[in-house]
Design an enzyme around this catalytic site. Structure first.
Site, PDB file in Angstrom:
ATOM      1  N   VAL A 140      31.491  33.903  33.196  1.00 37.72           N
ATOM      2  CA  VAL A 140      32.148  32.662  32.790  1.00 37.72           C
ATOM      3  C   VAL A 140      33.202  33.125  31.792  1.00 37.72           C
ATOM      4  CG1 VAL A 140      31.857  30.413  31.678  1.00 37.72           C
ATOM      5  CG2 VAL A 140      30.057  31.301  33.183  1.00 37.72           C
ATOM      6  N   PRO A 141      34.465  33.209  32.229  1.00 38.15           N
ATOM      7  CA  PRO A 141      35.476  34.011  31.527  1.00 38.15           C
ATOM      8  C   PRO A 141      36.042  33.410  30.242  1.00 38.15           C
ATOM      9  CG  PRO A 141      36.464  32.941  33.410  1.00 38.15           C
ATOM     10  CD  PRO A 141      34.994  32.608  33.453  1.00 38.15           C
ATOM     11  N   CYS A 142      35.218  33.363  29.208  1.00 39.58           N
ATOM     12  CA  CYS A 142      35.680  32.863  27.919  1.00 39.58           C
ATOM     13  C   CYS A 142      36.719  33.787  27.284  1.00 39.58           C
ATOM     14  CB  CYS A 142      34.492  32.649  26.986  1.00 39.58           C
ATOM     15  SG  CYS A 142      33.443  34.089  26.755  1.00 39.58           S
ATOM     16  N   HIS A 143      36.763  35.036  27.722  1.00 35.20           N
ATOM     17  CA  HIS A 143      37.747  35.976  27.180  1.00 35.20           C
ATOM     18  C   HIS A 143      39.179  35.589  27.571  1.00 35.20           C
ATOM     19  CE1 HIS A 143      36.615  37.505  31.175  1.00 35.20           C
ATOM     20  NE2 HIS A 143      37.845  37.983  31.242  1.00 35.20           N
TER      21      HIS A 143
END
Length: 165
Positions: free
Chosen positions: A132-135
């Site tokens: 889950v690409p919070c970056h």
């Protein structure tokens, strides 16, 4: 965030450090770098590296870090978050690889334009880092702000995806 009691875990070596993965029968429920903020105590979960979701996650992480994969195809179990957090985490899944968005744009995307700080808090509490690409979320001015796994890792992930030179 409340993690389900039925978690099983695995550890995985990555180019950015050791990763702890956790899963339920529903899907991947956690992925944290060792030392990451909000890293849960894992001693309570049995290590089951051959669990189908955990084994698949490790394989896909290896493909991701070697540049053979840009997104993940894994069942997720995000039930430990509040409905608001879950809406933010679902919105994160809509950020394409190689792209970035701001916290303000993300808050607009979920229909809560005044909730930028709450969105930032939910992004920071994302339990399934990388997948889950919070970056991919940055400051409005494009600056790299906040990442529970550390800004060095955020920078490395964005470079790997071609979102930074």
């Amino acid at each position: 965030m409340k993690l389900p009691a039925s978690l099983v875990a695995a550890r995985h070596a990555s180019p950015l450090g050791s990763i702890l993965l956790a899963a339920t029968d529903r899907g991947l429920a956690g992925l944290w770098f060792e030392g990451q903020r909000y890293h849960p105590p894992a001693t309570q979960w049995p290590l089951v590296p051959d669990h189908p979701v955990l084994a698949l996650a490790c394989l896909q992480l290896d493909e991701y870090f070697s540049g053979q994969r840009t997104s993940f195809d894994l069942p997720l179990d995000l039930q430990g978050g509040t409905p608001f957090q879950q809406s933010v985490w679902q919105a994160l899944l809509g950020i394409p690889p190689g792209q970035r968005t701001s916290y303000a744009a993300l808050s607009q995307r979920i229909g809560k334009p005044a909730a930028v700080r709450a969105v930032g808090a939910a992004v920071g509490r994302n339990p399934v880092s990388i997948v889950v690409p919070c970056h991919r979320v940055v400051g409005t001015d494009g600056s790299l702000t906040g990442y529970a796994g550390g800004l060095d890792r955020k920078t490395a992930l964005l470079k790997l995806e071609g979102a930074l030179p």
